[in-house]
Design an enzyme around this catalytic site. Structure first.
Site, PDB file in Angstrom:
ATOM      1  CD  GLN A 130      -2.771   1.036   2.543  1.00  0.00           C
ATOM      2  OE1 GLN A 130      -2.279   0.680   3.597  1.00  0.00           O
ATOM      3  NE2 GLN A 130      -4.036   1.377   2.433  1.00  0.00           N
TER       4      GLN A 130
ATOM      5  CB  SER B 242       1.961   6.911   4.833  1.00  0.00           C
ATOM      6  OG  SER B 242       0.803   6.520   5.517  1.00  0.00           O
TER       7      SER B 242
ATOM      8  CB  SER C 271       3.675  -3.178   5.599  1.00  0.00           C
ATOM      9  OG  SER C 271       3.484  -2.318   6.691  1.00  0.00           O
TER      10      SER C 271
ATOM     11  CD  GLU D 135      -5.537   0.070   7.066  1.00  0.00           C
ATOM     12  OE1 GLU D 135      -4.646   0.130   7.940  1.00  0.00           O
ATOM     13  OE2 GLU D 135      -5.551   0.774   6.059  1.00  0.00           O
TER      14      GLU D 135
ATOM     15  CD  GLU E 124      -2.790  10.677  18.883  1.00  0.00           C
ATOM     16  OE1 GLU E 124      -2.157  10.589  19.941  1.00  0.00           O
ATOM     17  OE2 GLU E 124      -2.629   9.876  17.938  1.00  0.00           O
TER      18      GLU E 124
END
Length: 400
Positions: A135, A138, A170, A253, A384
């Protein structure tokens, strides 16, 4: 929520249990995978990959390689409760469960938005295990605020030319394919200028660099794109509408049902350790503070199971968990940290030992689990972010 299995579900649970009795190697039954020690069977990484190819083939024979996928795409077409039963039985046996980025996120997103050509090209290879996926979302400056990503994809004839950097990817070192989001319109509002691509990870210009964590483990990577040409046919969905596809992927996910079995197994291992480990003339378990702490963790693992059951019951009714999935993710991630802290308390000075052969330190599980647990409140959406979702979508509070 009906906690008891129906007659059909009882039969299915027995089928899964019988399959594991017959097919799952005994050497894996005690591998402490839930402690963050993924390959503790004594096999080499190459041996593990060969085992997983054979294991995947056995699962696919029953449609269990992708249990939630429709049968027409090679999946099992199982009900929500049957998927839970399969996951639960596999977890109790410490058996590798179906999943991964290909099965869990890329495949379902391709099913929803892909062309017939894309479905035919990629879905069978995901099912067979021929393609491992990663994926590519990010970036160094766009993690929790993912829509701020800066990787660019510029149309050039029949290709898009991609330049930029991704991080925390990952398994990129093993991946054949990747799901990539990149900015195709820098002048549009940040959520509206993003497109979604299916990327061959062997494409010239892609460089994968390892990120070694404090466990000395290579799980994450940085991925650099330098004038990488991606065929336009690998665009998934519409140009500049990729953000909406990405949120679909993230929904897949975050809606995965954690059965809490792993945490229950950890509690059981810690209780056994406390009963058997001597401190002077007494065992660790004789300490009232230790018993109280272990009791708290055991109760929390059961609470986690109840949260998961709530999500299952919603899905069985055709409802879509949203804030509920965030509650489950938040509780599970932070329980991971509390369990690791309790493990360090139990081990005392032995909790500093990483030697896999030291019985006093449970083969280095305490230290490794503690270090591994630090990633739990970050991966898959930080705590958060989950609290913000719960506040806005659950409690109706205004955006901060």
């Amino acid at each position: 929520m009906e906690f008891r299995d129906s007659e059909r579900e009882t039969v299915f649970r027995a089928e899964v249990s019988g399959f594991l009795d017959a097919e799952f190697p005994a050497e894996f039954s005690n591998r402490p995978s839930e402690w963050g020690l993924f390959n503790a069977s004594g096999r080499s990484m190459q041996g593990m990959m060969e085992f997983m190819r054979g294991w995947t083939a056995k699962l696919n024979e029953r449609g269990w390689g992708a249990p939630a996928w429709p049968r027409e795409h090679g999946g099992g077409g199982l009900s929500v409760k049957e998927q839970f039963i399969l996951s639960e039985e596999f977890a109790w046996r410490r058996a590798p469960r179906p999943g991964g980025i290909g099965h869990g996120w890329a495949g379902p997103t391709i099913m929803v938005y892909g062309t017939e050509e894309q479905k035919a090209a990629y879905l069978p290879r995901i099912i067979s295990g021929e393609h491992i996926w990663c994926q590519l979302f990010s970036e160094p400056g766009a993690g929790s605020d993912l829509a701020s990503l800066q990787t660019r994809a510029i149309r050039d004839g029949d290709d898009y030319v991609v330049n930029g950097q991704k991080i925390w990817t990952s398994g990129a070192q093993y991946a054949h394919m990747g799901i990539l989001i990149a900015r195709t319109n820098p002048d549009a509002p940040k959520h509206r200028g993003i497109s979604y691509f299916l990327v061959d990870m062997k494409t010239p210009g892609i460089q994968v660099r390892p990120l070694i964590n404090m466990l000395d483990s290579h799980e994450f990577n940085e991925v650099y794109f330098e004038d990488v040409r991606i065929p336009a046919k690998n665009l998934l969905g519409e140009e500049n509408r990729g953000w909406y596809l990405a949120t679909t992927t993230l929904d897949f996910e975050r809606s995965g049902i954690a059965t809490s079995v792993a945490h229950q197994l950890i509690v059981r291992d810690m209780v056994n350790y406390a009963k058997e480990s001597q401190v002077g003339s007494h065992t660790v378990a004789t300490n009232p503070q230790t018993r109280n702490e272990l009791s708290d963790r055991a109760i929390e693992a059961q609470v986690e199971a109840l949260i998961c059951y709530r999500i299952i019951s919603m899905q069985e009714r055709g409802e879509i968990p949203n804030k509920e999935s965030s509650i489950a993710k938040l509780f599970s991630s932070e329980l991971d940290v509390r369990l690791a802290t309790t493990a360090m308390h139990l081990g005392g000075l032995y909790s500093q030992v990483t030697d896999r052969d030291d019985p006093h330190a449970m083969g280095g599980r305490f230290t490794r689990f503690y270090m591994h647990s630090t990633t739990s409140p970050i991966g898959g959406g930080t705590s958060e972010i989950q609290r913000n979702i719960i506040a806005m979508r659950g409690l109706g509070l205004p955006r901060g």
